[in-house]
Scaffold this motif. Structure first.
Motif, PDB file in Angstrom:
ATOM      1  N   VAL A  11      23.441 -65.190 -23.678  1.00 17.19           N
ATOM      2  CA  VAL A  11      23.032 -64.051 -22.716  1.00 17.19           C
ATOM      3  C   VAL A  11      24.073 -63.414 -22.201  1.00 17.19           C
ATOM      4  N   ASP A  12      24.015 -61.919 -22.218  1.00 17.39           N
ATOM      5  CA  ASP A  12      24.817 -60.921 -21.781  1.00 17.39           C
ATOM      6  C   ASP A  12      24.487 -60.947 -20.380  1.00 17.39           C
ATOM      7  N   LEU A  13      25.579 -61.147 -19.605  1.00 17.62           N
ATOM      8  CA  LEU A  13      25.217 -60.970 -18.147  1.00 17.62           C
ATOM      9  C   LEU A  13      25.357 -59.665 -17.478  1.00 17.62           C
ATOM     10  N   LEU A  14      26.118 -58.637 -18.131  1.00 22.18           N
ATOM     11  CA  LEU A  14      26.075 -57.413 -17.873  1.00 22.18           C
ATOM     12  C   LEU A  14      24.742 -56.546 -18.105  1.00 22.18           C
ATOM     13  N   THR A  15      24.399 -56.732 -19.441  1.00 21.88           N
ATOM     14  CA  THR A  15      23.067 -55.946 -19.728  1.00 21.88           C
ATOM     15  C   THR A  15      22.009 -56.959 -19.293  1.00 21.88           C
ATOM     16  N   GLN A  16      22.006 -58.121 -18.857  1.00 19.03           N
ATOM     17  CA  GLN A  16      20.925 -59.061 -18.388  1.00 19.03           C
ATOM     18  C   GLN A  16      19.928 -59.123 -19.717  1.00 19.03           C
ATOM     19  N   THR A  17      20.381 -59.238 -20.868  1.00 18.78           N
ATOM     20  CA  THR A  17      19.619 -59.188 -21.959  1.00 18.78           C
ATOM     21  C   THR A  17      20.162 -60.579 -22.914  1.00 18.78           C
ATOM     22  N   ILE A  18      19.008 -60.756 -23.851  1.00 15.69           N
ATOM     23  CA  ILE A  18      19.605 -61.902 -24.921  1.00 15.69           C
ATOM     24  C   ILE A  18      20.475 -61.154 -25.998  1.00 15.69           C
ATOM     25  N   ASP A  19      21.579 -61.757 -26.144  1.00 16.02           N
ATOM     26  CA  ASP A  19      22.498 -60.924 -27.102  1.00 16.02           C
ATOM     27  C   ASP A  19      22.307 -61.624 -28.423  1.00 16.02           C
ATOM     28  N   LYS A  20      22.150 -62.971 -28.501  1.00 22.10           N
ATOM     29  CA  LYS A  20      21.683 -63.586 -29.790  1.00 22.10           C
ATOM     30  C   LYS A  20      21.142 -65.013 -29.519  1.00 22.10           C
TER      31      LYS A  20
END
Lengths: 399, 399
Positions: A93-102
């Motif tokens: 999880v990318d905490l900066l974009t608040q999305t699933i990175d992988k």
């Protein structure tokens, strides 16, 4: 000039979208990541990204699968959280974009994981089919499978369930084999990674590593006591500590075998949940003798030391799990009994310990306390929150 | 369509500039801040922003004034470094944009500072005119002046030089008064902040706080031994520890009174630079008795424990300051003697300890070693580098 102006506005709109695709949405402004964290929403299969400076929810990331017993480790830049789900899902999880990175489904059934000291590898502990899988922390590509093979009671080769997986200094992973009664270390600096096996007690069900990364301790389901390996002197093998711990402790029905991450290691002393008793056990870590039994509100689940080792915060098993008790680590007195809500599941201290976040699943609430005044400073809404994990774990061995 | 296309390019250029002013230059991409740090370039009055995952210099920030003895603390989001200069300058550096966010000249002559546990306050220790100034960590506006007044030998009111300023749990600052022979604590949770005074030994010249924030120890210039205050039981007052430490230790000319931040506190044991001897002293922290004297290459300046407490790294005073020695914390043997360059000034471990960065001022070089193999893994060019400070200090008490 009017048409030109209109065109510029249009172009502006397009380019703002361009900026957004680079991550410049409102939720992804340039910011430090030292005061961020993830809160697991078990039932919803989601995580909240939080800012613990502002007591603020920055966003919710959904689609993480079965998050019972989910835990989180962080990349060494403190930007990405690796969420270990119960269904074998490993989500970055990318905490900066608040999305699933992988995201990968790496087994049928898993139980926790770890990131290597150098941040290169993420390892996951599996029940089905057993063994440990190691991934590249950047791409989540599989780097290595460790099948955890052993010879079972029928003399057949089999794969063991693995538990208590942690990282250790020297870029090693350490874990226990539930079915094989062993502790293994894996050296990620050698090529291929070298595995060392150590005999342990019967049916290790969980493990911990001390904050300095020296001692690995496995809890045992099949016998009393715990198995300890000194990683500074592994050639000495496993020793048994706290010989009465476990079944010998049982007097009440045991609602939950305590997780070993629920041990507080503070200043040469271990504060340990008793099994089946309304007690916190206090053990000297030099001799591993019990020095005290502190009577508490219920069967302890998490026994956690504040970062300054001054307080011990205790959560409890069902059905007495609506309170938290705060103990004085020096006098062993109960300083305060708090009521953060129904079904308190987890606690996380801010990095320097001025505040603590507490999740109450059945109240759909996080409560933040000041550790000095023991007063509530904030509450946040969350869907059946369980585990809380702050990014400073990126910088701590074994977390 | 050609003119329209040209116009769009022009507008694009304008808007890219717009993005840059929001921090979207090449150097300010969205990224985590957990693996960043600052390297002080003393002579140039500049700092390098570095990425310790990639062994990379991200940028240089200039115009910070006199950086002799400069030190750095970090905001709780690990984005901003507060650089304490020798000339009274306090500079807030943005590591993401590699620019000066704010800068004040807050006194004529200062020596170090601290950030409060909650991240709200930055305090600076001053020689001229003495006392401590406290600033809002966001705006750098002056919040409070603590003049450190005392009655001097002539019976006149005066302001003391202050030294050894650290943060302590409970949102306190602690510091020592060189001229007044006292240790003061300041409680930033009370309003107005409450100051408590404790008698200490003669002429405290530096101080440290143990990693758990419990014990404050002041080094003494005016007498042997050190003054220790137990912050868990301040009512017991200051006690003297290591009574022979200081002048009683002197046999060789002392090139430098050791800084107390050059003490390694590892696992109940303190590894301490001897004063004027080619020795590292080992003291038990329960009894404060000396348990060993380890012969080393020169007069030690920094004696630092790796994050896993497994190794003790030692730097030395002029003229024997071109080497580093690595000791085994268990056996006290010298494992390796390294030569990172001329005039080795400082060392900083990566947060989990897999690597260590070493500055060699007169070689204009930073050398990075792997702590397990003790091999060089990278070198970086820097202008007369001195102190190295990584952002994980944001999360540690007393750093």
């Amino acid at each position: 000039m009017k048409p030109l102006f209109a065109l510029m506005i249009l172009t502006l709109a397009t380019l703002v979208t361009g900026c957004q695709s680079m991550g410049m949405t409102e939720q992804a402004t340039l910011r430090g990541t030292g005061d961020l964290g993830l809160v697991v929403e078990r039932a919803a299969g989601s995580v909240l990204v939080i800012d613990h400076s502002e007591h603020e929810i920055l966003g919710r990331v959904t689609g993480l699968g079965d998050l019972s017993h989910a835990s989180v480790v962080y990349s060494r830049d403190a930007r990405y959280g690796y969420v270990f789900g119960r269904d074998g899902g490993l989500t970055k999880v990318d905490l900066l974009t608040q999305t699933i990175d992988k995201r990968v489904i790496q087994s049928g059934n898993s139980i926790g994981g770890a990131i290597s000291q150098d941040g290169e590898y993420v390892a996951v502990s599996n029940y089905e089919p057993g063994g440990v899988n190691v991934f590249d922390s950047d791409t989540l590509e599989l780097v290595m499978e460790i099948p955890a093979e052993y010879t079972n009671a029928e003399g057949q080769p089999a794969q063991s369930k693995t538990v208590g997986l942690v990282d250790a200094p020297g870029n090693r992973f350490v874990f226990s084999l539930f079915d094989a009664n062993e502790i293994w270390t894996v050296d990620m600096l050698t090529s291929p990674p070298e595995v060392s096996r150590f005999d342990a007690g019967k049916a290790p069900y969980d493990g911990l590593i001390t904050p300095d990364g020296r001692y690995y301790i496995a809890g045992l389901f099949g016998e009393d006591g715990l198995s300890m390996l000194d990683l500074w002197q592994p050639e000495q093998g496993v020793t048994t500590i706290l010989p009465g711990y476990g079944k010998g402790e049982k007097r009440l029905p045991v609602y939950k075998m305590p997780h070993l991450e629920g041990w507080a290691i503070a200043d040469g002393t271990a504060f340990v949940p008793a099994v089946g008793h309304h007690q916190v056990l206090v053990a000297d870590m030099e001799s591993w003798e019990l020095v005290d039994r502190i009577p508490v509100h219920g069967q302890p689940v998490f026994v956690m030391a504040s970062p300054d080792s001054r307080q011990i915060w205790v959560s409890f098993a069902h059905p007495r799990n609506d309170v938290i008790q705060v103990l004085d680590s020096r006098t062993h007195e109960i300083i305060r009994t708090l009521e953060p809500g129904k079904s308190v599941l987890h606690m996380e201290f801010t990095p320097r310990g001025e505040e603590v976040w507490v999740s109450a699943r059945d109240s759909n609430r996080i409560t933040v306390y000041n550790t000095r005044t023991l007063e509530k400073v904030a509450t946040l809404d969350a869907k059946s929150p369980s585990g809380i994990f702050f990014t400073n774990r990126a910088h701590a061995l074994g977390l």
